[in-house]
Design a protein around this motif. Structure first.
Motif, PDB file in Angstrom:
ATOM      1  N   THR A  90       0.833  -1.213   0.000  1.00 14.40           N
ATOM      2  CA  THR A  90       0.000   0.000   0.000  1.00 14.40           C
ATOM      3  C   THR A  90       0.859   1.250   0.000  1.00 14.40           C
ATOM      4  N   LYS A  94       0.046   3.635  -3.348  1.00 11.68           N
ATOM      5  CA  LYS A  94      -0.737   4.857  -3.155  1.00 11.68           C
ATOM      6  C   LYS A  94      -0.041   6.085  -3.750  1.00 11.68           C
ATOM      7  N   ASP A  97      -0.233   5.878 -10.128  1.00 14.68           N
ATOM      8  CA  ASP A  97      -1.537   5.939 -10.778  1.00 14.68           C
ATOM      9  C   ASP A  97      -1.495   5.094 -12.045  1.00 14.68           C
ATOM     10  N   SER A 176      -5.228  -0.082 -11.704  1.00 17.62           N
ATOM     11  CA  SER A 176      -4.787   0.993 -10.809  1.00 17.62           C
ATOM     12  C   SER A 176      -5.781   1.296  -9.696  1.00 17.62           C
ATOM     13  N   ASP A 177      -7.104   1.114  -9.949  1.00 19.67           N
ATOM     14  CA  ASP A 177      -8.080   1.494  -8.927  1.00 19.67           C
ATOM     15  C   ASP A 177      -8.088   0.551  -7.724  1.00 19.67           C
ATOM     16  N   LYS A 179      -5.707   0.193  -5.835  1.00 24.07           N
ATOM     17  CA  LYS A 179      -4.959   0.872  -4.766  1.00 24.07           C
ATOM     18  C   LYS A 179      -5.905   1.510  -3.755  1.00 24.07           C
ATOM     19  N   ASP A 180      -7.045   2.029  -4.215  1.00 19.32           N
ATOM     20  CA  ASP A 180      -8.007   2.635  -3.292  1.00 19.32           C
ATOM     21  C   ASP A 180      -8.613   1.586  -2.368  1.00 19.32           C
ATOM     22  N   ILE A 181      -8.851   0.391  -2.889  1.00 17.42           N
ATOM     23  CA  ILE A 181      -9.364  -0.708  -2.064  1.00 17.42           C
ATOM     24  C   ILE A 181      -8.307  -1.128  -1.047  1.00 17.42           C
ATOM     25  N   VAL A 183      -5.998   0.779   0.285  1.00 13.84           N
ATOM     26  CA  VAL A 183      -5.932   1.816   1.321  1.00 13.84           C
ATOM     27  C   VAL A 183      -7.071   1.645   2.321  1.00 13.84           C
ATOM     28  N   ARG A 184      -8.273   1.360   1.837  1.00 16.03           N
ATOM     29  CA  ARG A 184      -9.416   1.152   2.742  1.00 16.03           C
ATOM     30  C   ARG A 184      -9.204  -0.100   3.588  1.00 16.03           C
ATOM     31  N   SER A 187      -6.752   0.527   6.357  1.00 19.30           N
ATOM     32  CA  SER A 187      -7.239   1.459   7.385  1.00 19.30           C
ATOM     33  C   SER A 187      -8.012   0.733   8.480  1.00 19.30           C
TER      34      SER A 187
END
Length: 331
Positions: A90, A94, A97, A176-177, A179-181, A183-184, A187
């Motif tokens: 991560t 993050k 892109d 690439s998207d 990466k958002d998963i 990060v969540r 967290s």
């Protein structure tokens, strides 16, 4: 597109040897484990990143000299401090892109990854590499995939009762998207920091495809699996400076580095790695890895790993791991 090699672990199952040596830098014949991975991906249009820790930072930087590889370092030096694969990954993705390949740094395989890349380019969804290990008992040690067609509908990390023998082999292609998963996922402090558990989480939320491979594959997590991988991938090579006396015998394939002396009625091989400056005197060595500066006298060594600058005399060892600078003698 990024290719990220994960090499931040401390390989505790191979201690004491891997206390001072990163597992991906262990020899497989004349090459290192990480060389085999690099060769599989370097011909593709990837920017290659290697993720490691402070303990092995300088070793990987030396390895990367002359290669198109960026070394990224997490600030840990001990097993208890490590970020783990998901958090380390991560931190890297993050900041980017673009799509990314993730591959474990201790993966050894004979097959080419082109089918994985082609499936990803066609479908533009996460794709994981799978391998049929052919045994339900062995499958318990890995992440197990359940498929509908080529879609991964469930992925269970080290299940007590695996439903299939299809296992994940720590090779993934992600758009690439993802990466958002990631990060969540990170967290939530209750989440496991294992890439297999993340894949299970991901396939319950996204369309994840599996690409099945055949051929040779090894997860170098134990001494036995390391020796088996060594046997499969070793090519015969003996340095020109090696001294071998007339009674000694070499059984191919072996790798014998510079400055080695093999004396007396020694038998070396098959499947032996002898590091630089070792002395093998009246000893038998097979299916074993011996690191530099070690002395064996009247010793039989089989399926064992011996670290740097040991001295072993008058003994028979099998299935052993000997830490550096050890002195072992019987009689």
């Amino acid at each position: 597109m990024k290719a990220i090699i994960m090499a931040g672990g401390y390989a505790t199952r191979l201690w004491p040897v891997t206390k001072t040596k990163a597992k991906p830098l262990l020899p497989i014949g004349k090459k290192k484990i990480i060389d085999l991975i690099y060769e599989k991906i370097s011909n593709y249009d990837f920017d290659i990143v290697l993720s490691t820790n402070k303990r092995f930072e300088e070793d990987f930087k030396r390895w990367s000299e002359g290669k198109d590889v960026k070394v990224v370092v997490e600030n840990t030096r001990r097993e208890e401090e490590k970020l783990g694969a998901v958090k380390a990954l991560t931190q890297i993705v993050k900041k980017i892109d673009e799509d990314f390949l993730v591959i474990a740094g201790d993966n050894i395989f004979s097959f080419e990854l082109k089918p994985l890349f082609e499936l990803f380019e066609r479908e533009r969804v996460p794709v994981t590499a799978l391998y049929d290990i052919g045994d339900l008992e062995m499958a318990k040690r890995y992440g197990v995939a359940e498929l509908e067609g080529n879609r991964v509908v469930n992925f269970h990390e080290k299940p007590e009762k695996p439903s299939t023998t299809l296992i994940g082999i720590a090779i993934y292609m992600f758009p690439s998207d993802v990466k958002d998963i990631l990060v969540r996922y990170v967290s939530d402090k209750e989440r496991s920091d294992n890439l297999g558990d993340f894949l299970g989480y991901l396939c319950r939320r996204e369309n994840v495809l599996g690409q099945i491979f055949s051929g040779n594959w090894y997860d170098v997590g134990t001494p036995d699996s390391y020796i088996e991988a060594f046997k499969s991938f070793t090519e015969h090579w003996v340095a020109s400076s090696v001294e071998i006396t007339r009674p000694a015998k070499i059984i191919e394939p072996v790798v014998i580095e510079k400055g080695v002396k093999i004396k007396g009625r020694s038998i070396v091989g098959p499947y032996a790695y002898i590091g630089a400056g070792c002395e093998i005197d009246s000893s038998d060595v097979s299916e074993s890895v011996i690191f530099p500066g070690t002395i064996l006298k009247r010793t039989r060594l089989w399926r064992s790993i011996v670290d740097d600058e040991c001295e072993i005399r008058n003994i028979e060892l099998s299935g052993s791991i000997i830490g550096g600078h050890a002195k072992i003698q019987r009689g």
